[in-house]
Design a protein around this motif. Structure first.
Motif, mmCIF file in Angstrom:
data_model
loop_
_atom_site.group_PDB
_atom_site.id
_atom_site.type_symbol
_atom_site.label_atom_id
_atom_site.label_comp_id
_atom_site.label_asym_id
_atom_site.label_seq_id
_atom_site.Cartn_x
_atom_site.Cartn_y
_atom_site.Cartn_z
ATOM 1 N N ARG A 165 -12.565 1.994 -9.477
ATOM 2 C CA ARG A 165 -11.305 2.127 -8.766
ATOM 3 C C ARG A 165 -10.245 1.247 -9.401
ATOM 4 O O ARG A 165 -10.430 0.052 -9.572
ATOM 5 N N PRO A 166 -9.081 1.848 -9.751
ATOM 6 C CA PRO A 166 -7.995 1.032 -10.291
ATOM 7 C C PRO A 166 -7.365 0.183 -9.189
ATOM 8 O O PRO A 166 -7.401 0.542 -8.033
ATOM 9 N N VAL A 167 -6.784 -0.922 -9.602
ATOM 10 C CA VAL A 167 -6.129 -1.811 -8.659
ATOM 11 C C VAL A 167 -4.861 -1.139 -8.174
ATOM 12 O O VAL A 167 -4.157 -0.465 -8.921
ATOM 13 N N GLY A 168 -4.556 -1.319 -6.895
ATOM 14 C CA GLY A 168 -3.387 -0.684 -6.283
ATOM 15 C C GLY A 168 -2.088 -1.219 -6.827
ATOM 16 O O GLY A 168 -2.024 -2.247 -7.480
ATOM 17 N N ALA A 211 2.648 5.374 -1.093
ATOM 18 C CA ALA A 211 1.577 6.054 -0.360
ATOM 19 C C ALA A 211 0.284 6.026 -1.166
ATOM 20 O O ALA A 211 -0.799 5.759 -0.617
ATOM 21 N N VAL A 212 0.377 6.284 -2.468
ATOM 22 C CA VAL A 212 -0.809 6.240 -3.327
ATOM 23 C C VAL A 212 -1.368 4.823 -3.344
ATOM 24 O O VAL A 212 -2.587 4.618 -3.259
ATOM 25 N N ASP A 249 -5.503 0.882 -1.992
ATOM 26 C CA ASP A 249 -5.879 -0.351 -1.302
ATOM 27 C C ASP A 249 -6.986 -0.111 -0.275
ATOM 28 O O ASP A 249 -7.738 -1.014 0.049
ATOM 29 N N ARG A 250 -7.053 1.107 0.236
ATOM 30 C CA ARG A 250 -8.115 1.454 1.189
ATOM 31 C C ARG A 250 -9.400 1.886 0.482
ATOM 32 O O ARG A 250 -10.345 2.310 1.116
ATOM 33 N N THR A 288 -8.874 10.070 -8.496
ATOM 34 C CA THR A 288 -9.454 11.408 -8.436
ATOM 35 C C THR A 288 -9.505 11.907 -7.004
ATOM 36 O O THR A 288 -9.129 13.049 -6.718
ATOM 37 N N ALA A 289 -9.951 11.057 -6.092
ATOM 38 C CA ALA A 289 -10.042 11.452 -4.688
ATOM 39 C C ALA A 289 -8.653 11.730 -4.108
ATOM 40 O O ALA A 289 -8.465 12.691 -3.357
ATOM 41 N N ILE A 290 -7.675 10.919 -4.490
ATOM 42 C CA ILE A 290 -6.304 11.116 -4.003
ATOM 43 C C ILE A 290 -5.758 12.443 -4.523
ATOM 44 O O ILE A 290 -5.159 13.212 -3.774
#
Length: 155
Positions: free
Chosen positions: A147-150, A78-79, A84-85, A90-92
């Motif tokens: 942003r880190p890579v998914g 899910a994370v 990926d979106r 931090t936002a998650i």
């Protein structure tokens, strides 16, 4: 007790008393042997219960670990989808109402760690060199760099 006048009668009475005592002793010994055997059987069963319990505890522990791993995998997936979106850790974390470290812990324990892309360190990457959409501009490039890579994605 009756008066005994002869030694023969006295011996007879003593032998009868001795026979009754021997019979009672033999009966007691038979019961002791049976109870000792029951005691040993119960000790063996007690040991078997201890072994059974240890085995069940190990099975339950393994099942618990399997379930925890399954939930970690689902949470990490899910994370990963949110990453990926374009969401940040931090936002998650804010959305979920937890600490960023908890999000990272789930990703790490699921075997998937977010990886900082090279452009986060200031190096050029295809993502930042590509033309941006008109409405996004430099702000989007800066957000992508942080942003880190998914999970399962490439850098």
């Amino acid at each position: 007790m009756a008066n005994i006048n002869s030694k023969t009668e006295a011996r007879k009475k003593v032998r009868e008393a001795q026979a009754k005592a021997n019979e009672a002793r033999q009966e007691r010994e038979r019961h002791n042997v049976d109870d000792a055997a029951s005691f040993l059987v119960e000790l063996g069963r007690l040991a078997a219960v201890d072994e059974w319990e240890q085995g069940r505890v190990a099975e339950i522990r393994a099942e618990g670990e399997r379930r925890r791993h399954e939930h970690r995998q689902e949470g990490a997936a899910a994370v990963s989808r949110m990453l990926d979106r374009g969401e940040t850790l931090t936002a998650i974390a804010e959305l979920a109402g937890i600490k960023v470290s908890e999000v990272r812990a789930v990703l790490k324990s699921a075997g998937a760690q977010p990886v900082a892309p090279p452009d986060a360190l200031g190096a050029a990457s295809p993502a930042t060199d590509a033309p941006q959409n008109a409405g996004q501009g430099a702000a989007s490039a800066a957000g992508d760099a942080a942003r880190p890579v998914g999970v399962g994605g490439s850098a």
